[in-house]
Structures are given as structure tokens and as C-alpha cells.
Design a protein around this motif. Sequence first.
Motif, PDB file in Angstrom:
ATOM      1  N   ASP A  95     -39.244 -11.916 -21.454  1.00 55.45           N
ATOM      2  CA  ASP A  95     -39.424 -11.366 -23.665  1.00 55.45           C
ATOM      3  C   ASP A  95     -40.482 -10.537 -23.623  1.00 55.45           C
ATOM      4  O   ASP A  95     -40.042  -9.782 -24.506  1.00 55.45           O
ATOM      5  CB  ASP A  95     -39.001 -12.666 -24.079  1.00 55.45           C
ATOM      6  CG  ASP A  95     -40.348 -13.512 -23.578  1.00 55.45           C
ATOM      7  OD1 ASP A  95     -41.102 -13.053 -22.507  1.00 55.45           O
ATOM      8  OD2 ASP A  95     -41.286 -14.289 -24.170  1.00 55.45           O
ATOM      9  N   ARG A  96     -41.196  -9.822 -22.700  1.00 52.87           N
ATOM     10  CA  ARG A  96     -41.986  -9.042 -22.721  1.00 52.87           C
ATOM     11  C   ARG A  96     -41.847  -7.658 -22.228  1.00 52.87           C
ATOM     12  O   ARG A  96     -42.790  -6.770 -22.637  1.00 52.87           O
ATOM     13  CB  ARG A  96     -43.216  -9.238 -22.182  1.00 52.87           C
ATOM     14  CG  ARG A  96     -44.088 -10.235 -21.966  1.00 52.87           C
ATOM     15  CD  ARG A  96     -45.332 -10.771 -22.265  1.00 52.87           C
ATOM     16  NE  ARG A  96     -45.623 -11.041 -20.179  1.00 52.87           N
ATOM     17  CZ  ARG A  96     -45.358 -12.171 -19.842  1.00 52.87           C
ATOM     18  NH1 ARG A  96     -45.523 -13.990 -20.826  1.00 52.87           N
ATOM     19  NH2 ARG A  96     -45.435 -12.395 -18.335  1.00 52.87           N
ATOM     20  N   LEU A  97     -40.575  -7.618 -22.251  1.00 44.74           N
ATOM     21  CA  LEU A  97     -40.381  -6.151 -21.300  1.00 44.74           C
ATOM     22  C   LEU A  97     -39.157  -5.910 -21.779  1.00 44.74           C
ATOM     23  O   LEU A  97     -38.510  -4.788 -22.201  1.00 44.74           O
ATOM     24  CB  LEU A  97     -39.717  -6.693 -19.754  1.00 44.74           C
ATOM     25  CG  LEU A  97     -40.603  -6.643 -18.802  1.00 44.74           C
ATOM     26  CD1 LEU A  97     -39.482  -7.014 -17.190  1.00 44.74           C
ATOM     27  CD2 LEU A  97     -41.653  -5.568 -18.289  1.00 44.74           C
ATOM     28  N   VAL A  98     -38.370  -6.632 -22.853  1.00 42.17           N
ATOM     29  CA  VAL A  98     -37.155  -6.665 -23.559  1.00 42.17           C
ATOM     30  C   VAL A  98     -37.068  -7.200 -24.526  1.00 42.17           C
ATOM     31  O   VAL A  98     -37.728  -8.276 -24.554  1.00 42.17           O
ATOM     32  CB  VAL A  98     -35.421  -6.616 -22.170  1.00 42.17           C
ATOM     33  CG1 VAL A  98     -34.089  -6.516 -23.949  1.00 42.17           C
ATOM     34  CG2 VAL A  98     -35.623  -5.905 -21.345  1.00 42.17           C
ATOM     35  N   PRO A  99     -37.318  -6.802 -25.444  1.00 37.92           N
ATOM     36  CA  PRO A  99     -36.837  -8.017 -27.268  1.00 37.92           C
ATOM     37  C   PRO A  99     -36.326  -8.542 -26.713  1.00 37.92           C
ATOM     38  O   PRO A  99     -34.694  -8.658 -26.932  1.00 37.92           O
ATOM     39  CB  PRO A  99     -36.279  -6.287 -27.793  1.00 37.92           C
ATOM     40  CG  PRO A  99     -36.898  -5.368 -27.645  1.00 37.92           C
ATOM     41  CD  PRO A  99     -36.614  -4.944 -26.675  1.00 37.92           C
ATOM     42  N   VAL A 100     -36.129  -9.703 -27.555  1.00 37.74           N
ATOM     43  CA  VAL A 100     -35.846 -10.514 -27.554  1.00 37.74           C
ATOM     44  C   VAL A 100     -35.370 -11.670 -28.745  1.00 37.74           C
ATOM     45  O   VAL A 100     -36.632 -11.609 -29.091  1.00 37.74           O
ATOM     46  CB  VAL A 100     -35.467 -11.654 -26.322  1.00 37.74           C
ATOM     47  CG1 VAL A 100     -34.718 -13.397 -26.421  1.00 37.74           C
ATOM     48  CG2 VAL A 100     -34.736 -11.078 -25.510  1.00 37.74           C
ATOM     49  N   SER A 101     -34.346 -11.622 -29.814  1.00 37.76           N
ATOM     50  CA  SER A 101     -33.975 -12.570 -30.351  1.00 37.76           C
ATOM     51  C   SER A 101     -33.115 -13.910 -30.257  1.00 37.76           C
ATOM     52  O   SER A 101     -32.372 -13.923 -29.776  1.00 37.76           O
ATOM     53  CB  SER A 101     -33.572 -11.586 -31.619  1.00 37.76           C
ATOM     54  OG  SER A 101     -33.396 -12.882 -32.774  1.00 37.76           O
ATOM     55  N   PRO A 102     -34.297 -15.371 -30.410  1.00 36.08           N
ATOM     56  CA  PRO A 102     -33.593 -16.864 -29.915  1.00 36.08           C
ATOM     57  C   PRO A 102     -32.269 -16.361 -31.169  1.00 36.08           C
ATOM     58  O   PRO A 102     -32.520 -16.513 -32.245  1.00 36.08           O
ATOM     59  CB  PRO A 102     -34.526 -17.868 -29.673  1.00 36.08           C
ATOM     60  CG  PRO A 102     -35.488 -17.066 -30.879  1.00 36.08           C
ATOM     61  CD  PRO A 102     -35.192 -15.154 -30.495  1.00 36.08           C
ATOM     62  N   THR A 103     -31.242 -17.581 -31.098  1.00 31.55           N
ATOM     63  CA  THR A 103     -30.521 -18.074 -31.932  1.00 31.55           C
ATOM     64  C   THR A 103     -31.201 -18.837 -33.020  1.00 31.55           C
ATOM     65  O   THR A 103     -31.825 -19.474 -32.314  1.00 31.55           O
ATOM     66  CB  THR A 103     -29.611 -19.493 -30.992  1.00 31.55           C
ATOM     67  OG1 THR A 103     -28.460 -18.217 -30.559  1.00 31.55           O
ATOM     68  CG2 THR A 103     -28.500 -19.512 -31.938  1.00 31.55           C
ATOM     69  N   ARG A 104     -30.119 -18.483 -33.910  1.00 30.87           N
ATOM     70  CA  ARG A 104     -31.875 -19.293 -35.461  1.00 30.87           C
ATOM     71  C   ARG A 104     -30.668 -20.804 -35.334  1.00 30.87           C
ATOM     72  O   ARG A 104     -29.988 -21.113 -34.965  1.00 30.87           O
ATOM     73  CB  ARG A 104     -31.618 -18.550 -36.765  1.00 30.87           C
ATOM     74  CG  ARG A 104     -31.831 -17.134 -36.436  1.00 30.87           C
ATOM     75  CD  ARG A 104     -31.463 -16.389 -38.027  1.00 30.87           C
ATOM     76  NE  ARG A 104     -32.220 -14.991 -37.573  1.00 30.87           N
ATOM     77  CZ  ARG A 104     -31.476 -13.862 -37.611  1.00 30.87           C
ATOM     78  NH1 ARG A 104     -30.254 -14.224 -38.177  1.00 30.87           N
ATOM     79  NH2 ARG A 104     -31.923 -13.074 -37.363  1.00 30.87           N
ATOM     80  N   ALA A 105     -31.978 -21.358 -36.127  1.00 37.79           N
ATOM     81  CA  ALA A 105     -31.795 -22.795 -36.750  1.00 37.79           C
ATOM     82  C   ALA A 105     -30.461 -22.851 -37.492  1.00 37.79           C
ATOM     83  O   ALA A 105     -30.981 -22.452 -38.454  1.00 37.79           O
ATOM     84  CB  ALA A 105     -32.234 -23.851 -35.854  1.00 37.79           C
ATOM     85  N   LYS A 106     -29.623 -23.945 -37.266  1.00 34.00           N
ATOM     86  CA  LYS A 106     -29.112 -23.605 -38.872  1.00 34.00           C
ATOM     87  C   LYS A 106     -29.060 -25.115 -39.639  1.00 34.00           C
ATOM     88  O   LYS A 106     -29.000 -26.019 -38.760  1.00 34.00           O
ATOM     89  CB  LYS A 106     -27.300 -24.011 -38.596  1.00 34.00           C
ATOM     90  CG  LYS A 106     -27.187 -22.352 -37.616  1.00 34.00           C
ATOM     91  CD  LYS A 106     -25.470 -23.178 -37.343  1.00 34.00           C
ATOM     92  CE  LYS A 106     -24.610 -21.472 -37.255  1.00 34.00           C
ATOM     93  NZ  LYS A 106     -25.468 -21.154 -35.637  1.00 34.00           N
ATOM     94  N   SER A 107     -29.207 -25.231 -40.862  1.00 33.38           N
ATOM     95  CA  SER A 107     -29.731 -26.242 -41.771  1.00 33.38           C
ATOM     96  C   SER A 107     -28.092 -26.992 -42.239  1.00 33.38           C
ATOM     97  O   SER A 107     -27.223 -26.646 -42.708  1.00 33.38           O
ATOM     98  CB  SER A 107     -29.997 -25.917 -42.833  1.00 33.38           C
ATOM     99  OG  SER A 107     -30.422 -26.658 -44.101  1.00 33.38           O
ATOM    100  N   ASN A 108     -28.443 -28.289 -42.095  1.00 28.67           N
ATOM    101  CA  ASN A 108     -27.196 -28.719 -42.660  1.00 28.67           C
ATOM    102  C   ASN A 108     -27.445 -29.792 -43.328  1.00 28.67           C
ATOM    103  O   ASN A 108     -27.168 -30.649 -44.288  1.00 28.67           O
ATOM    104  CB  ASN A 108     -27.643 -30.322 -41.180  1.00 28.67           C
ATOM    105  CG  ASN A 108     -27.064 -29.556 -40.287  1.00 28.67           C
ATOM    106  OD1 ASN A 108     -25.652 -29.018 -39.688  1.00 28.67           O
ATOM    107  ND2 ASN A 108     -27.239 -29.939 -38.686  1.00 28.67           N
TER     108      ASN A 108
END
Length: 220
Positions: A95-108
Motif C-alpha cells: 500500500d506504500r507503492l500503489v494507492p489502495v482504498s479499503p472496502t467501506r463499512a456499511k451502517s446497519n
Amino acid sequence: MSLSISTTTTDTVNLIAVEGELDLATVDRMVGELGPWARKGRHLVLDLSRLTFCDGIGLAAFQVLHTHAALAGGSLYLIEVPSDICRLMQRVGFDRLVPVSPTRAKSNRPGMCSRPTNPPDLDVALVRRWCTDRVPEYVRSEFRISCEVADSCLTIHECFGPNWYPMAFARLRYNGLSGLWVLQWRDRGREFRTCEFLSPSAQVQDLLDYLDTDDSTFWG
């Protein structure tokens, strides 16, 4: 083991959904399909929300695509990365080499708006691409424009070498409830103020186009 790849193409970005398992048996297919786009200098946004498996070979393939794209003036951005794959990327420093965006948590929680409060990943990729393209390649060793992402804001910085100290000059603020972007400029007191000459827009490209007009409010 199978891998499915589907692409949506715009004038500036390829949004690519990668589904299934990425390993020794499938990695050549992904590089074969996406490699030509990367070598053309396209900006590739890969949605990995349905990627069920990825090992070190898969990460190496992403890095190859990133390198090809960067050398040709493009970029690679991974979005909606599943948590287990994201942990692997963090553990090996990917993740320091390539831009990474994790899955966002969904609100219940009942009654919560389904619209995300954070800026859309594709819009973030467009802004990062604009920052890169704004500076001619022959001066990038001395001057760069960067984008800092924090909550609902994208802050644009000028950076001068060799120390690369960031100096903010514009902020793009996203309203998750309305889905609109607002452009802000920084005054002498280092406070951000809303630009009165541009109405809020659902298209972040409208804000970037305004910055491209060389308005002295932003560029001095």
C-alpha cells in the motif's frame, strides 16, 4: 479457479471490476487484458470488492500494471479492497507503492442515508490524475502537485523540491448527503473559504476545470 474482468471506459479513466480469484492460474489473463491499457498511459481504477482471493503473485501483477501505467503517464488505483487482502497489502508494504482504498463499512442503523459520506473513489482517482497531469514531466523533479484525502475533503498542495514541503492552496469538499462538491480557496490567514464564482456541482471535474482556468485566487 476463475477470474472475471469487466471494464467501463470514460474519456479519462477505465473503471475495472475484478471478480474471483487472482493467483498463478489467473494472473496472466488479468495482465494480458489490462496491460495494453496501462502501456497506453490510461488511468486504471480497479474495483476489487468481489475479489475473493489474492496472493503475492497477484500483488506482483498489480505492481507490474502500476509501473507500466506510471511510465506512460497513467496510474493504477485499487478501490473497495476486501479487508483480508488489504491486510496482506499492508503487511508487505504494497500500500506504500500503489494507492489502495479499503472496502467501506456499511451502517446497519435504521434511517441512515445510504449515500456514502466519503468522496466517491472514482472522483478521488480523477483528482489524483489531475494533480499528476497538471505538472509537465520535465519539471516533476523540482515541483509537484499532490492530493491529501481526509474524511470528506481533498486538499490540493503545491510541493517544491528538494524537501517537498506541502503548501495547500485549494480544497474540494464533498457533501455526502447532497452528493455535491464545493471548491474552496485558502486565504492569507490559512483558512479555507468557499469560492463564490463556482456553484456546487455533482461533477468533481467541474471544479478541476475551474482550477485549470488559472484563477489568481488559487494560483497567485
